[in-house]
Design a protein around this motif. Sequence first.
Motif, PDB file in Angstrom:
ATOM      1  N   ALA A 497     -29.119 -23.865  30.942  1.00 14.67           N
ATOM      2  CA  ALA A 497     -30.419 -23.652  30.290  1.00 14.67           C
ATOM      3  C   ALA A 497     -30.312 -22.964  28.936  1.00 14.67           C
ATOM      4  CB  ALA A 497     -31.326 -22.823  31.212  1.00 14.67           C
ATOM      5  N   VAL A 498     -29.127 -22.489  28.560  1.00 14.60           N
ATOM      6  CA  VAL A 498     -28.981 -21.734  27.308  1.00 14.60           C
ATOM      7  C   VAL A 498     -29.155 -22.663  26.108  1.00 14.60           C
ATOM      8  CG1 VAL A 498     -27.477 -20.221  25.961  1.00 14.60           C
ATOM      9  CG2 VAL A 498     -27.404 -20.137  28.458  1.00 14.60           C
ATOM     10  N   ARG A 499     -29.843 -22.178  25.083  1.00 17.17           N
ATOM     11  CA  ARG A 499     -30.048 -22.942  23.858  1.00 17.17           C
ATOM     12  C   ARG A 499     -29.573 -22.150  22.649  1.00 17.17           C
ATOM     13  NH1 ARG A 499     -36.257 -25.177  25.016  1.00 17.17           N
ATOM     14  NH2 ARG A 499     -35.690 -26.564  26.777  1.00 17.17           N
ATOM     15  N   ASP A 500     -29.222 -22.856  21.597  1.00 20.84           N
ATOM     16  CA  ASP A 500     -28.845 -22.191  20.352  1.00 20.84           C
ATOM     17  C   ASP A 500     -29.941 -21.214  19.935  1.00 20.84           C
ATOM     18  OD1 ASP A 500     -26.373 -23.340  19.865  1.00 20.84           O
ATOM     19  OD2 ASP A 500     -27.181 -24.999  18.688  1.00 20.84           O
ATOM     20  N   GLN A 514     -26.339 -11.188  30.719  1.00 21.87           N
ATOM     21  CA  GLN A 514     -27.782 -11.414  30.711  1.00 21.87           C
ATOM     22  C   GLN A 514     -28.200 -12.349  29.586  1.00 21.87           C
ATOM     23  OE1 GLN A 514     -29.104  -9.907  33.260  1.00 21.87           O
ATOM     24  NE2 GLN A 514     -31.295 -10.313  33.013  1.00 21.87           N
ATOM     25  N   LEU A 515     -29.046 -13.320  29.922  1.00 23.03           N
ATOM     26  CA  LEU A 515     -29.710 -14.176  28.944  1.00 23.03           C
ATOM     27  C   LEU A 515     -31.107 -13.614  28.722  1.00 23.03           C
ATOM     28  CD1 LEU A 515     -29.887 -16.852  27.278  1.00 23.03           C
ATOM     29  CD2 LEU A 515     -30.703 -17.944  29.381  1.00 23.03           C
ATOM     30  N   HIS A 516     -31.444 -13.296  27.462  1.00 23.95           N
ATOM     31  CA  HIS A 516     -32.735 -12.656  27.180  1.00 23.95           C
ATOM     32  C   HIS A 516     -33.835 -13.710  27.036  1.00 23.95           C
ATOM     33  CE1 HIS A 516     -31.059  -8.628  26.900  1.00 23.95           C
ATOM     34  NE2 HIS A 516     -30.047  -9.159  26.223  1.00 23.95           N
ATOM     35  N   VAL A 517     -34.048 -14.384  28.150  1.00 23.28           N
ATOM     36  CA  VAL A 517     -35.106 -15.382  28.286  1.00 23.28           C
ATOM     37  C   VAL A 517     -35.757 -15.124  29.641  1.00 23.28           C
ATOM     38  CG1 VAL A 517     -35.583 -17.847  28.541  1.00 23.28           C
ATOM     39  CG2 VAL A 517     -33.931 -17.084  26.842  1.00 23.28           C
ATOM     40  N   SER A 518     -37.044 -15.280  29.722  1.00 23.97           N
ATOM     41  CA  SER A 518     -37.752 -14.972  30.969  1.00 23.97           C
ATOM     42  C   SER A 518     -37.311 -15.904  32.090  1.00 23.97           C
ATOM     43  CB  SER A 518     -39.267 -15.104  30.772  1.00 23.97           C
ATOM     44  OG  SER A 518     -39.625 -16.463  30.601  1.00 23.97           O
ATOM     45  N   ASP A 519     -37.462 -15.425  33.324  1.00 22.82           N
ATOM     46  CA  ASP A 519     -37.126 -16.253  34.482  1.00 22.82           C
ATOM     47  C   ASP A 519     -37.947 -17.539  34.489  1.00 22.82           C
ATOM     48  OD1 ASP A 519     -35.400 -14.271  35.256  1.00 22.82           O
ATOM     49  OD2 ASP A 519     -36.713 -13.433  36.808  1.00 22.82           O
ATOM     50  N   GLU A 520     -39.201 -17.441  34.056  1.00 24.00           N
ATOM     51  CA  GLU A 520     -40.069 -18.616  34.041  1.00 24.00           C
ATOM     52  C   GLU A 520     -39.562 -19.659  33.040  1.00 24.00           C
ATOM     53  OE1 GLU A 520     -42.047 -15.176  35.693  1.00 24.00           O
ATOM     54  OE2 GLU A 520     -41.092 -15.477  33.718  1.00 24.00           O
ATOM     55  N   GLU A 521     -39.109 -19.177  31.879  1.00 27.61           N
ATOM     56  CA  GLU A 521     -38.593 -20.098  30.865  1.00 27.61           C
ATOM     57  C   GLU A 521     -37.288 -20.741  31.319  1.00 27.61           C
ATOM     58  OE1 GLU A 521     -37.975 -22.284  27.335  1.00 27.61           O
ATOM     59  OE2 GLU A 521     -39.768 -21.437  28.302  1.00 27.61           O
ATOM     60  N   ALA A 524     -38.190 -23.393  33.785  1.00 31.37           N
ATOM     61  CA  ALA A 524     -38.799 -24.554  33.126  1.00 31.37           C
ATOM     62  C   ALA A 524     -37.719 -25.415  32.459  1.00 31.37           C
ATOM     63  CB  ALA A 524     -39.826 -24.094  32.099  1.00 31.37           C
ATOM     64  N   ARG A 525     -36.759 -24.756  31.811  1.00 32.81           N
ATOM     65  CA  ARG A 525     -35.686 -25.515  31.169  1.00 32.81           C
ATOM     66  C   ARG A 525     -34.849 -26.264  32.202  1.00 32.81           C
ATOM     67  NH1 ARG A 525     -33.131 -21.247  26.701  1.00 32.81           N
ATOM     68  NH2 ARG A 525     -35.054 -20.857  25.523  1.00 32.81           N
ATOM     69  N   LEU A 526     -34.542 -25.598  33.315  1.00 35.80           N
ATOM     70  CA  LEU A 526     -33.726 -26.243  34.342  1.00 35.80           C
ATOM     71  C   LEU A 526     -34.467 -27.381  35.022  1.00 35.80           C
ATOM     72  CD1 LEU A 526     -31.883 -23.177  35.966  1.00 35.80           C
ATOM     73  CD2 LEU A 526     -30.928 -24.913  34.439  1.00 35.80           C
ATOM     74  N   ALA A 527     -35.799 -27.278  35.073  1.00 30.86           N
ATOM     75  CA  ALA A 527     -36.594 -28.364  35.662  1.00 30.86           C
ATOM     76  C   ALA A 527     -36.480 -29.634  34.817  1.00 30.86           C
ATOM     77  CB  ALA A 527     -38.052 -27.933  35.796  1.00 30.86           C
ATOM     78  N   GLU A 528     -36.286 -29.483  33.527  1.00 31.68           N
ATOM     79  CA  GLU A 528     -36.136 -30.619  32.617  1.00 31.68           C
ATOM     80  C   GLU A 528     -34.688 -31.096  32.531  1.00 31.68           C
ATOM     81  OE1 GLU A 528     -37.562 -29.262  28.880  1.00 31.68           O
ATOM     82  OE2 GLU A 528     -39.654 -29.077  29.527  1.00 31.68           O
ATOM     83  N   TRP A 529     -33.783 -30.277  33.032  1.00 31.36           N
ATOM     84  CA  TRP A 529     -32.344 -30.566  32.889  1.00 31.36           C
ATOM     85  C   TRP A 529     -31.923 -31.768  33.709  1.00 31.36           C
ATOM     86  CZ3 TRP A 529     -28.612 -30.062  36.889  1.00 31.36           C
ATOM     87  CH2 TRP A 529     -27.263 -30.150  36.482  1.00 31.36           C
ATOM     88  N   GLN A 530     -31.020 -32.552  33.193  1.00 29.92           N
ATOM     89  CA  GLN A 530     -30.457 -33.684  33.920  1.00 29.92           C
ATOM     90  C   GLN A 530     -28.939 -33.515  33.981  1.00 29.92           C
ATOM     91  OE1 GLN A 530     -31.804 -37.261  31.934  1.00 29.92           O
ATOM     92  NE2 GLN A 530     -33.691 -37.301  33.153  1.00 29.92           N
ATOM     93  N   ARG A 531     -28.418 -33.696  35.163  1.00 31.12           N
ATOM     94  CA  ARG A 531     -26.972 -33.564  35.339  1.00 31.12           C
ATOM     95  C   ARG A 531     -26.255 -34.600  34.477  1.00 31.12           C
ATOM     96  NH1 ARG A 531     -24.601 -31.181  39.542  1.00 31.12           N
ATOM     97  NH2 ARG A 531     -26.548 -31.368  40.734  1.00 31.12           N
ATOM     98  N   PRO A 532     -25.296 -34.162  33.670  1.00 32.20           N
ATOM     99  CA  PRO A 532     -24.569 -35.138  32.849  1.00 32.20           C
ATOM    100  C   PRO A 532     -23.693 -36.028  33.713  1.00 32.20           C
ATOM    101  CG  PRO A 532     -23.559 -32.971  32.672  1.00 32.20           C
ATOM    102  CD  PRO A 532     -24.825 -32.794  33.469  1.00 32.20           C
ATOM    103  N   PRO A 533     -23.393 -37.239  33.265  1.00 31.18           N
ATOM    104  CA  PRO A 533     -22.516 -38.109  34.050  1.00 31.18           C
ATOM    105  C   PRO A 533     -21.114 -37.493  34.140  1.00 31.18           C
ATOM    106  CG  PRO A 533     -22.884 -39.029  31.867  1.00 31.18           C
ATOM    107  CD  PRO A 533     -23.825 -37.866  32.008  1.00 31.18           C
ATOM    108  N   PRO A 534     -20.410 -37.739  35.232  1.00 31.53           N
ATOM    109  CA  PRO A 534     -19.063 -37.167  35.357  1.00 31.53           C
ATOM    110  C   PRO A 534     -18.133 -37.720  34.285  1.00 31.53           C
ATOM    111  CG  PRO A 534     -19.466 -38.782  37.094  1.00 31.53           C
ATOM    112  CD  PRO A 534     -20.772 -38.555  36.394  1.00 31.53           C
TER     113      PRO A 534
END
Length: 561
Positions: A497-500, A514-521, A524-534
């Motif tokens: 979920a980490v972004r530049d 620690q990532l200084h991003v809220s748990d909710e954010e 939300a990012r992980l909900a949009e995440w798609q596993r990359p192909p192997p």
Amino acid sequence: MTTRSGDILGKPEWCFNRSVYKSAGYSEEDLERPIIGIANSWNDLVPGHTNLRQVAEHVRKGIHMAGGTVAEFGVIAACDGTAQGHAGMHFILPSRDLIANDIEVMVEAHRLDGIVLLGSCDKIVPGMLIAAARLRIPAILLPGGPMLGGVEFDGRKSDLTTLSEGLGMLKSGRIDAATYGDLEESCGPTCGSCAFYGTANTMCCMAEAMGMSLPGAALVPGVYNDRFRLGEATGQAIVALVKQQVTADRIINFSALENAIRVLMATGGSTNAVLHLSAIAAELGISGAQMMEAYDRLSASTPQVAKVNPASKYDMEDFYKAGGVPRVMQAILPLLHRDCLTVSGASVEENLAGYRYKYPANPEVINTMERPFGNQKGLAILRGNLAPQTAVTKPAAIDPAMHVFSGTARVFDSEEAAEAAILDGRIQAGDVVVIRYEGPKGGPGMREMYKAMKYIYGMGLAKKTALITDGRFSGTNNGCFVGHISPEAADGGPLAAVRDGDRISIDIPQGLLQLHVSDEEIAARLAEWQRPPPRFTRGYLGIYSRLASSAADGAVLRAPE
């Protein structure tokens, strides 16, 4: 004496098996003795293994002297150094499991009575120890010994990794091409495992600390004649263990693993040892969580009494001459399980009481608990919203001023992309380099971010930036780094979920990543995440990427549920 080999060599029912042995040149007398395997990882490709053919001859001599029969076979051994920075590194950690399986197959198919494990380098030694724990027969590990240091460069004796640091210096104009060429010729002057305290030498020290090697066996340099004498003594010792039926599981137990962890912390060994000791423990039914608790607990109360390259200018030869593992264990003896049995047939305490040092003590390399090099953790386990399971770092190789660091995320989805950015000058002071999809599954094979850290050092950014990853590091890396982040990005861990531009904090004293991003954010990012192909779907890496467990569990192979 009842033996495993005797169960398949009795007359007349097993005469076929006896004939097979005789077809290979064994005699009637040979088949009446205990049959001792030598799992030899000799090859022409790896400097840590090129002397093992000669070492094996001395092991064979010792076995014959003690009344055993030798059955030697080969084991694969790939070089981490040669594999660094390209697709070959994907195969290095997975080779550990192949080695363990290979030895298991040979020992069980031929019902060998005992095994001597000859190997020196990063994944070979842990693979062999995993096999010993799994097989539960008499076993001893004998390393080939470290190489000697090279020409002095940048204030200390050089080693093979100095070339990677030198490349950064060459790229930034700090040295010229002729100097760099001379370094290539003189940084690795002999055979042996690399001259620094990386994973290879760390795991050899771990084997000795847990009692699976004879006292002093870890660090005698590969070109010293004492290495041959250790071979003969090891051959005699394995026959004694077979006759006394002292199996490896009587030596490798949780107390022995705790002794190894103590020595790991006291010497500031490689972070990879966390992965490998956990994998060995898994063979004994000890969970990754139990091992992580042990690392945490023991690191908090183990002073650093030894300081070796990359934490100082002193290399493996210096470490050996200063007293090596025996002097370290003597220094921290009150913290050890002193009654643990070892392959010498004696306890830890008995081994240390009778050990003779050939060289004078050097307090600049090994000191006492009363005068340690530091009371900070040699290795540290971090947790936080970026590492809900765990992550691993090495305070002993990090400047104290960098034990607490916050910076701006620069995210890369592969090792190669990060290395290109570093060499192109796109990483600046205050950045946290994030390299993801390099874990056990995502890599696959959990590659070492060795070159990335060396390039950061060479570019003069070691005390101004940090690097975090779900991959691994070499034991020779220094600078501010965190690896083994679990769950890994390919498993949908928060690292994915980490972004530049995100803010990331590393706090070693508090054990936080620690990532200084809220748990909710993050959610939300992980909900949009798609596993990359192997990255690999065929061959061994295709299998490994499907079966590898979390780094927090030792990255062992497990059948899918």
